[in-house]
Design a protein around this motif. Structure first.
Motif, PDB file in Angstrom:
ATOM      1  N   MET A  54      -6.767  12.133 -19.958  1.00 30.90           N
ATOM      2  CA  MET A  54      -7.437  12.689 -18.537  1.00 30.90           C
ATOM      3  C   MET A  54      -7.213  11.516 -17.736  1.00 30.90           C
ATOM      4  O   MET A  54      -6.827  11.461 -16.671  1.00 30.90           O
ATOM      5  N   ALA A  55      -7.451  10.307 -18.227  1.00 29.16           N
ATOM      6  CA  ALA A  55      -7.352   9.117 -17.274  1.00 29.16           C
ATOM      7  C   ALA A  55      -6.071   8.760 -16.876  1.00 29.16           C
ATOM      8  O   ALA A  55      -5.709   8.254 -15.736  1.00 29.16           O
ATOM      9  N   ASN A  56      -4.726   9.208 -17.653  1.00 30.61           N
ATOM     10  CA  ASN A  56      -3.488   8.899 -17.215  1.00 30.61           C
ATOM     11  C   ASN A  56      -2.987   9.887 -16.095  1.00 30.61           C
ATOM     12  O   ASN A  56      -2.439   9.491 -15.174  1.00 30.61           O
ATOM     13  N   ILE A  57      -3.875  11.041 -16.141  1.00 25.58           N
ATOM     14  CA  ILE A  57      -3.646  11.862 -14.831  1.00 25.58           C
ATOM     15  C   ILE A  57      -4.173  11.365 -13.597  1.00 25.58           C
ATOM     16  O   ILE A  57      -3.247  11.330 -12.649  1.00 25.58           O
ATOM     17  N   ILE A  58      -5.192  10.814 -13.743  1.00 27.84           N
ATOM     18  CA  ILE A  58      -5.645  10.226 -12.416  1.00 27.84           C
ATOM     19  C   ILE A  58      -4.841   8.888 -12.038  1.00 27.84           C
ATOM     20  O   ILE A  58      -4.727   8.822 -10.805  1.00 27.84           O
ATOM     21  N   VAL A  59      -4.634   8.094 -13.025  1.00 23.78           N
ATOM     22  CA  VAL A  59      -3.777   6.812 -12.657  1.00 23.78           C
ATOM     23  C   VAL A  59      -2.355   7.266 -12.056  1.00 23.78           C
ATOM     24  O   VAL A  59      -1.981   6.582 -11.406  1.00 23.78           O
ATOM     25  N   THR A  60      -1.880   8.349 -12.787  1.00 22.23           N
ATOM     26  CA  THR A  60      -0.390   8.709 -12.088  1.00 22.23           C
ATOM     27  C   THR A  60      -0.412   9.289 -10.988  1.00 22.23           C
ATOM     28  O   THR A  60       0.519   9.287 -10.263  1.00 22.23           O
ATOM     29  N   SER A  61      -1.575   9.625 -10.454  1.00 16.97           N
ATOM     30  CA  SER A  61      -1.409  10.483  -9.130  1.00 16.97           C
ATOM     31  C   SER A  61      -1.532   9.416  -8.113  1.00 16.97           C
ATOM     32  O   SER A  61      -1.224   9.745  -6.802  1.00 16.97           O
ATOM     33  N   TYR A  62      -1.962   8.141  -8.295  1.00 14.34           N
ATOM     34  CA  TYR A  62      -1.758   7.072  -7.277  1.00 14.34           C
ATOM     35  C   TYR A  62      -0.747   6.136  -7.532  1.00 14.34           C
ATOM     36  O   TYR A  62      -0.058   5.859  -8.747  1.00 14.34           O
ATOM     37  N   SER A  63       0.060   5.868  -6.497  1.00 10.53           N
ATOM     38  CA  SER A  63       1.465   5.287  -6.657  1.00 10.53           C
ATOM     39  C   SER A  63       1.131   3.648  -6.533  1.00 10.53           C
ATOM     40  O   SER A  63       1.993   3.085  -7.076  1.00 10.53           O
ATOM     41  N   LYS A  64       0.153   3.099  -5.788  1.00 11.46           N
ATOM     42  CA  LYS A  64      -0.291   1.846  -5.785  1.00 11.46           C
ATOM     43  C   LYS A  64      -1.720   1.572  -5.167  1.00 11.46           C
ATOM     44  O   LYS A  64      -2.248   2.371  -4.619  1.00 11.46           O
ATOM     45  N   ILE A  65      -1.966   0.153  -5.203  1.00 12.17           N
ATOM     46  CA  ILE A  65      -3.549  -0.008  -4.861  1.00 12.17           C
ATOM     47  C   ILE A  65      -3.352  -1.412  -4.151  1.00 12.17           C
ATOM     48  O   ILE A  65      -2.513  -2.136  -4.771  1.00 12.17           O
ATOM     49  N   GLU A  66      -3.697  -1.385  -3.100  1.00 13.42           N
ATOM     50  CA  GLU A  66      -3.718  -2.882  -2.392  1.00 13.42           C
ATOM     51  C   GLU A  66      -4.989  -3.485  -2.565  1.00 13.42           C
ATOM     52  O   GLU A  66      -5.983  -3.077  -1.949  1.00 13.42           O
ATOM     53  N   ILE A  67      -5.027  -4.725  -2.672  1.00 18.61           N
ATOM     54  CA  ILE A  67      -6.424  -5.371  -3.073  1.00 18.61           C
ATOM     55  C   ILE A  67      -6.529  -6.606  -2.239  1.00 18.61           C
ATOM     56  O   ILE A  67      -5.351  -7.178  -1.681  1.00 18.61           O
ATOM     57  N   GLU A  68      -7.590  -6.873  -1.560  1.00 21.76           N
ATOM     58  CA  GLU A  68      -7.944  -8.178  -0.791  1.00 21.76           C
ATOM     59  C   GLU A  68      -9.100  -8.648  -1.275  1.00 21.76           C
ATOM     60  O   GLU A  68     -10.344  -7.836  -1.030  1.00 21.76           O
ATOM     61  N   ILE A  69      -9.294  -9.915  -1.564  1.00 16.39           N
ATOM     62  CA  ILE A  69     -10.484 -10.505  -2.076  1.00 16.39           C
ATOM     63  C   ILE A  69     -10.752 -11.604  -1.336  1.00 16.39           C
ATOM     64  O   ILE A  69     -10.064 -12.521  -1.197  1.00 16.39           O
ATOM     65  N   THR A  70     -11.806 -11.870  -0.501  1.00 18.06           N
ATOM     66  CA  THR A  70     -12.498 -13.168   0.166  1.00 18.06           C
ATOM     67  C   THR A  70     -13.514 -13.464  -0.764  1.00 18.06           C
ATOM     68  O   THR A  70     -14.560 -12.957  -1.279  1.00 18.06           O
ATOM     69  N   TYR A  71     -13.143 -14.956  -1.084  1.00 21.30           N
ATOM     70  CA  TYR A  71     -14.164 -15.824  -1.827  1.00 21.30           C
ATOM     71  C   TYR A  71     -14.168 -17.070  -1.360  1.00 21.30           C
ATOM     72  O   TYR A  71     -13.320 -17.713  -0.561  1.00 21.30           O
ATOM     73  N   ASP A  72     -15.367 -17.786  -1.540  1.00 20.10           N
ATOM     74  CA  ASP A  72     -15.534 -19.221  -1.200  1.00 20.10           C
ATOM     75  C   ASP A  72     -15.849 -19.948  -2.463  1.00 20.10           C
ATOM     76  O   ASP A  72     -17.009 -19.532  -3.089  1.00 20.10           O
ATOM     77  N   ILE A  73     -15.317 -20.959  -3.066  1.00 21.77           N
ATOM     78  CA  ILE A  73     -15.729 -21.795  -4.203  1.00 21.77           C
ATOM     79  C   ILE A  73     -16.072 -23.245  -3.424  1.00 21.77           C
ATOM     80  O   ILE A  73     -16.030 -24.314  -4.362  1.00 21.77           O
ATOM     81  N   GLY A  74     -16.443 -23.354  -2.442  1.00 23.43           N
ATOM     82  CA  GLY A  74     -16.842 -24.506  -1.789  1.00 23.43           C
ATOM     83  C   GLY A  74     -15.894 -25.255  -1.093  1.00 23.43           C
ATOM     84  O   GLY A  74     -16.218 -26.303  -0.392  1.00 23.43           O
ATOM     85  N   GLU A  75     -14.726 -24.591  -0.668  1.00 23.16           N
ATOM     86  CA  GLU A  75     -13.565 -24.980  -0.062  1.00 23.16           C
ATOM     87  C   GLU A  75     -13.650 -24.314   1.380  1.00 23.16           C
ATOM     88  O   GLU A  75     -12.436 -24.237   1.910  1.00 23.16           O
ATOM     89  N   GLY A  76     -14.365 -23.457   1.744  1.00 27.13           N
ATOM     90  CA  GLY A  76     -14.205 -22.613   2.854  1.00 27.13           C
ATOM     91  C   GLY A  76     -13.605 -21.077   2.284  1.00 27.13           C
ATOM     92  O   GLY A  76     -13.313 -21.140   1.065  1.00 27.13           O
ATOM     93  N   ASN A  77     -13.659 -20.131   2.892  1.00 23.01           N
ATOM     94  CA  ASN A  77     -13.209 -18.762   2.715  1.00 23.01           C
ATOM     95  C   ASN A  77     -11.799 -18.907   2.414  1.00 23.01           C
ATOM     96  O   ASN A  77     -10.894 -19.486   3.001  1.00 23.01           O
TER      97      ASN A  77
END
Length: 93
Positions: A1-24
């Motif tokens: 079942m999970a493969n059906i869900i995954v294959t219906s999506y062609s791509k995912i774009e992610i953007e992560i904003t983080y700060d480890i003490g050096e600014g965003n």
């Protein structure tokens, strides 16, 4: 079942904003199921209610969720015209 869900999506774009003490800092990546199977499925099921302790940025690089400020996920479904936007999610951690 999970493969059906995954294959219906062609791509995912992610953007992560983080700060480890050096600014965003912003990390962006486009994941495709045929190239990034494991990470693709992780991001497809991402929940800000229970984020992972560590978020993988690239092969071997990671960041603790503690330092993450915002996660933006854009999911694209496969369609006749190519990649069609399906869902846009933005999470404040």
């Amino acid at each position: 079942m999970a493969n059906i869900i995954v294959t219906s999506y062609s791509k995912i774009e992610i953007e992560i904003t983080y700060d480890i003490g050096e600014g965003n800092q912003v990390y962006s990546e486009t994941l495709r199921p045929e190239l990034h199977r494991f990470r693709f499925s992780e991001w497809l099921s991402f929940s800000n209610q229970s984020p992972p302790e560590f978020i993988v940025l690239e092969d071997g690089d990671f960041i603790r969720s503690l330092y993450v400020k915002r996660v933006t996920i854009r999911r694209f479904k496969q369609c006749a015209e190519g990649d069609c936007p399906d869902q846009y999610s933005e999470y404040q951690l």
